[in-house]
Design an enzyme around this catalytic site. Sequence first.
Site, PDB file in Angstrom:
ATOM      1  N   LYS A   1      58.199  18.508 -22.918  1.00 47.00           N
ATOM      2  CA  LYS A   1      59.006  18.533 -21.682  1.00 47.00           C
ATOM      3  C   LYS A   1      60.456  18.119 -21.958  1.00 47.00           C
ATOM      4  O   LYS A   1      61.384  18.754 -21.465  1.00 47.00           O
ATOM      5  CB  LYS A   1      58.405  17.588 -20.614  1.00 47.00           C
ATOM      6  CG  LYS A   1      56.953  17.905 -20.257  1.00 47.00           C
ATOM      7  CD  LYS A   1      56.448  17.048 -19.104  1.00 47.00           C
ATOM      8  CE  LYS A   1      56.305  15.567 -19.426  1.00 47.00           C
ATOM      9  NZ  LYS A   1      55.247  15.253 -20.425  1.00 47.00           N
TER      10      LYS A   1
ATOM     11  N   ARG B   1      56.257  11.830 -33.602  1.00 44.34           N
ATOM     12  CA  ARG B   1      57.451  11.386 -32.880  1.00 44.34           C
ATOM     13  C   ARG B   1      57.626   9.868 -33.007  1.00 44.34           C
ATOM     14  O   ARG B   1      58.742   9.368 -33.098  1.00 44.34           O
ATOM     15  CB  ARG B   1      57.342  11.799 -31.403  1.00 44.34           C
ATOM     16  CG  ARG B   1      58.589  11.505 -30.588  1.00 44.34           C
ATOM     17  CD  ARG B   1      58.517  12.112 -29.207  1.00 44.34           C
ATOM     18  NE  ARG B   1      57.690  11.341 -28.295  1.00 44.34           N
ATOM     19  CZ  ARG B   1      57.403  11.704 -27.043  1.00 44.34           C
ATOM     20  NH1 ARG B   1      57.844  12.841 -26.573  1.00 44.34           N
ATOM     21  NH2 ARG B   1      56.662  10.946 -26.273  1.00 44.34           N
TER      22      ARG B   1
ATOM     23  N   ARG C   1      59.392   4.397 -30.395  1.00 45.45           N
ATOM     24  CA  ARG C   1      58.713   4.076 -29.135  1.00 45.45           C
ATOM     25  C   ARG C   1      57.344   3.477 -29.424  1.00 45.45           C
ATOM     26  O   ARG C   1      56.504   4.099 -30.062  1.00 45.45           O
ATOM     27  CB  ARG C   1      58.531   5.347 -28.298  1.00 45.45           C
ATOM     28  CG  ARG C   1      59.742   5.692 -27.465  1.00 45.45           C
ATOM     29  CD  ARG C   1      59.546   6.964 -26.690  1.00 45.45           C
ATOM     30  NE  ARG C   1      58.398   6.937 -25.783  1.00 45.45           N
ATOM     31  CZ  ARG C   1      58.135   7.888 -24.896  1.00 45.45           C
ATOM     32  NH1 ARG C   1      58.923   8.919 -24.782  1.00 45.45           N
ATOM     33  NH2 ARG C   1      57.079   7.791 -24.117  1.00 45.45           N
TER      34      ARG C   1
ATOM     35  N   ARG D   1      47.305   7.058 -22.571  1.00 43.49           N
ATOM     36  CA  ARG D   1      48.283   7.861 -21.817  1.00 43.49           C
ATOM     37  C   ARG D   1      47.694   9.220 -21.456  1.00 43.49           C
ATOM     38  O   ARG D   1      47.922   9.724 -20.357  1.00 43.49           O
ATOM     39  CB  ARG D   1      49.562   8.040 -22.653  1.00 43.49           C
ATOM     40  CG  ARG D   1      50.409   6.771 -22.683  1.00 43.49           C
ATOM     41  CD  ARG D   1      51.417   6.799 -23.811  1.00 43.49           C
ATOM     42  NE  ARG D   1      52.455   7.792 -23.642  1.00 43.49           N
ATOM     43  CZ  ARG D   1      53.204   8.248 -24.644  1.00 43.49           C
ATOM     44  NH1 ARG D   1      53.017   7.814 -25.885  1.00 43.49           N
ATOM     45  NH2 ARG D   1      54.138   9.137 -24.413  1.00 43.49           N
TER      46      ARG D   1
ATOM     47  N   ARG E   1      54.114  12.267 -11.279  1.00 46.75           N
ATOM     48  CA  ARG E   1      52.926  12.051 -12.109  1.00 46.75           C
ATOM     49  C   ARG E   1      51.700  11.696 -11.278  1.00 46.75           C
ATOM     50  O   ARG E   1      50.631  11.469 -11.842  1.00 46.75           O
ATOM     51  CB  ARG E   1      53.189  10.923 -13.090  1.00 46.75           C
ATOM     52  CG  ARG E   1      53.563  11.375 -14.513  1.00 46.75           C
ATOM     53  CD  ARG E   1      53.773  10.113 -15.313  1.00 46.75           C
ATOM     54  NE  ARG E   1      53.719  10.204 -16.717  1.00 46.75           N
ATOM     55  CZ  ARG E   1      54.762  10.346 -17.534  1.00 46.75           C
ATOM     56  NH1 ARG E   1      55.948  10.539 -17.047  1.00 46.75           N
ATOM     57  NH2 ARG E   1      54.599  10.296 -18.837  1.00 46.75           N
TER      58      ARG E   1
HETATM   59  P1  AMP Z   1      57.456   9.456 -20.704  1.00 45.05           P
HETATM   60  O1  AMP Z   1      58.757   9.167 -21.367  1.00 45.05           O
HETATM   61  O2  AMP Z   1      57.574  10.477 -19.604  1.00 45.05           O
HETATM   62  O3  AMP Z   1      56.363   9.776 -21.686  1.00 45.05           O
HETATM   63  O4  AMP Z   1      57.014   8.108 -19.960  1.00 45.05           O
HETATM   64  C1  AMP Z   1      56.754   6.921 -20.683  1.00 45.05           C
HETATM   65  C2  AMP Z   1      56.011   5.930 -19.792  1.00 45.05           C
HETATM   66  O5  AMP Z   1      56.821   5.604 -18.655  1.00 45.05           O
HETATM   67  C3  AMP Z   1      54.702   6.457 -19.191  1.00 45.05           C
HETATM   68  O6  AMP Z   1      53.611   6.295 -20.083  1.00 45.05           O
HETATM   69  C4  AMP Z   1      54.569   5.548 -17.973  1.00 45.05           C
HETATM   70  O7  AMP Z   1      54.160   4.247 -18.334  1.00 45.05           O
HETATM   71  C5  AMP Z   1      56.007   5.444 -17.505  1.00 45.05           C
HETATM   72  N1  AMP Z   1      56.361   6.532 -16.549  1.00 45.05           N
HETATM   73  C6  AMP Z   1      57.278   7.517 -16.746  1.00 45.05           C
HETATM   74  N2  AMP Z   1      57.354   8.319 -15.668  1.00 45.05           N
HETATM   75  C7  AMP Z   1      56.460   7.847 -14.767  1.00 45.05           C
HETATM   76  C8  AMP Z   1      56.052   8.270 -13.477  1.00 45.05           C
HETATM   77  N3  AMP Z   1      56.577   9.361 -12.881  1.00 45.05           N
HETATM   78  N4  AMP Z   1      55.094   7.534 -12.840  1.00 45.05           N
HETATM   79  C9  AMP Z   1      54.571   6.430 -13.416  1.00 45.05           C
HETATM   80  N5  AMP Z   1      54.886   6.002 -14.647  1.00 45.05           N
HETATM   81  C10 AMP Z   1      55.832   6.690 -15.329  1.00 45.05           C
END
Ligand code: AMP
Length: 189
Positions: free
Chosen positions: A14, A128, A134, A146, A89
């Site tokens: 994404k 990654r 991260r 996740r 999400r």
């Molecule tokens: P990402 O960078 O999109 O993989 O997000 C990393 C982490 O941020 C996720 O595993 C969640 O813990 C949190 N997170 C990001 N976006 C959301 C969302 N829309 N709702 C809830 N948690 C989120």
Amino acid sequence: MLNLVLFGPPGAGKGTQSQKLIEKHGLIHLSTGDLLRGEISQGTALGLEAKKLMDEGMLVPDEVVIGMISNKLDANKEAEGFIFDGFPRTVAQAEALDNLLESKAATISHMIALEVDAEELERRLLERGKESGRADDANPEVIRKRIKEYNDKTAPVAGFYKNQDKFKSINGIGSIDQIYGAIDAVIEQ
Ligand code: AMP
């Protein structure tokens, strides 16, 4: 306005595809993951709270991410459109996004879902993790958590957009340009 939701499990691509979409279509990229990591690096109370959940691979509460998106929509009133990456999400987040956009007489144009199998996701995320630093990408147990959160809470969001006839599924395995071409074909339709 062109408002896209880029959808798919962690590691589906994404973020990578968002970068290409910004370059070509001049949209504003709203990644709740990036916004949360920004809060963490600034050491805010919100960031500290979110970090615990993120490090465990759990979602942060809906009201936190909805508040962040609402602020960003208000701060970009002249935008030609947005790419929502990693948001919504949950179905509650999708409903809140519809309400926020409705108040600006706007709507989601398409949800574009990148389809990638679980084995490939785990491989990509571990890869990654070596570069990104991260914590949630480096640990196989957190990655599985996740993906479980995605299957339990996020996958149903596809149904929300299917009901609105906005759901488009794309094969997320292939070269970055091939996948981008498939996304662009949806947008140009
Ligand atoms: P990402 O960078 O999109 O993989 O997000 C990393 C982490 O941020 C996720 O595993 C969640 O813990 C949190 N997170 C990001 N976006 C959301 C969302 N829309 N709702 C809830 N948690 C989120």
